[in-house]
Design an enzyme around this catalytic site. Structure first.
Site, mmCIF file in Angstrom:
data_model
loop_
_atom_site.group_PDB
_atom_site.id
_atom_site.type_symbol
_atom_site.label_atom_id
_atom_site.label_comp_id
_atom_site.label_asym_id
_atom_site.label_seq_id
_atom_site.Cartn_x
_atom_site.Cartn_y
_atom_site.Cartn_z
ATOM 1 N NE ARG A 1 -11.783 -3.820 -6.197
ATOM 2 C CZ ARG A 1 -12.336 -2.907 -6.970
ATOM 3 N NH1 ARG A 1 -13.611 -2.622 -6.850
ATOM 4 N NH2 ARG A 1 -11.637 -2.259 -7.845
ATOM 5 C CB THR B 1 -13.638 -12.468 -8.922
ATOM 6 O OG1 THR B 1 -12.944 -12.136 -7.698
ATOM 7 C CG2 THR B 1 -13.032 -13.731 -9.505
ATOM 8 C CG ASP C 1 -5.127 0.784 -5.926
ATOM 9 O OD1 ASP C 1 -5.419 -0.319 -6.390
ATOM 10 O OD2 ASP C 1 -4.802 0.950 -4.711
ATOM 11 C CG ASP D 1 -1.391 0.563 -5.965
ATOM 12 O OD1 ASP D 1 -0.938 -0.209 -5.100
ATOM 13 O OD2 ASP D 1 -1.818 0.169 -7.069
#
Ligand code: PRP
Ligand code: URA
Length: 209
Positions: A104, A108, A200, A203
């Protein structure tokens, strides 16, 4: 419109709490995601078709049941979907695995496709797209689109945590796809993260930042 199922099994909910907790380290996070994926695989396979067989037990013959051999395919969205794949394969070892690589764009929030490698017979398989996070829904929608473009006909989506925005986006773009979750959270924040979420997923699984 696709249906949404939230698996409320106590073991799934208990483990999800520790997955969410920011003090859970990489090793434990990875183990818990793997375990929850196995439990979710148990739930998502509830409707697999069975067929009758006759076998000999040590005592007598018995009419029994075995899986009818439906062809399944798992499609993890890279990277984070990989963290759930082995856990699902523990229960569905004969499933073929295809990969869709997306990230991603942090500015944006649009998904960028970088890799697609699928089993050659996806049109005959029931496919389960796997990703821990369904946030804006952009990644899941692009992945599902990539499968449909290549002939896939039966697709389900399995995620740990979804935002309402992501669920709506998938339902709108792909009304034929049912969604299976461990939790539906409150909202997205201004950076496109699920609130409260788990942070995340990639991560936390791989120790990157
Ligand atoms: C995360 C997650 C999903 C996506 C969800 O991946 O694993 O694929 O974001 O967000 P969306 O619903 O708004 O598209 P990310 O882009 O961080 O890539 P990674 O798995 O490689 O870390
Ligand atoms: N991707 C993640 O890994 N986490 C979120 O909360 C949203 C997208």
């Amino acid at each position: 419109m696709g249906k949404v199922y939230v698996f409320d099994h106590p073991l799934i909910q208990h483990k999800l709490t520790y997955i969410r907790d920011k003090s859970t380290g990489t090793k434990e996070f990875r183990e818990l995601v793997d375990e929850v994926a196995t439990l979710m695989a148990f739930e998502i396979t509830r409707d697999l078709p069975l067929q009758d067989v006759e076998i000999d037990t040590p005592v007598s013959t018995a009419k029994a049941k075995v899986l009818a051999g439906k062809k399944l395919g798992l499609i993890p969205i890279l990277r984070a979907g990989l963290g759930m794949t082995e856990g699902i394969l523990k229960l569905i070892p004969a499933a073929k695995v295809g990969h869709v690589g997306l990230y991603r764009d942090p500015e944006t929030l649009q998904p960028v496709e970088y890799y697609v490698k699928l089993p050659s017979d996806i049109e005959e398989r029931e496919l389960i797209v796997i990703d821990p996070m369904l946030a804006t829904g952009g990644s899941a929608n692009v992945a599902i689109e990539a499968l449909k473009k290549r002939g896939a006909k039966q697709i389900r989506l399995m995620c740990l945590i979804a935002a309402p925005e992501g669920v709506e986006a998938v339902q709108e773009a792909h009304p034929d796809v049912d969604i299976y979750l461990a939790a539906k959270d409150e909202k997205l924040n201004e950076k496109g993260y699920i609130v409260p979420g788990l942070g995340d997923a990639g991560d936390r699984l791989y120790g990157t930042k």
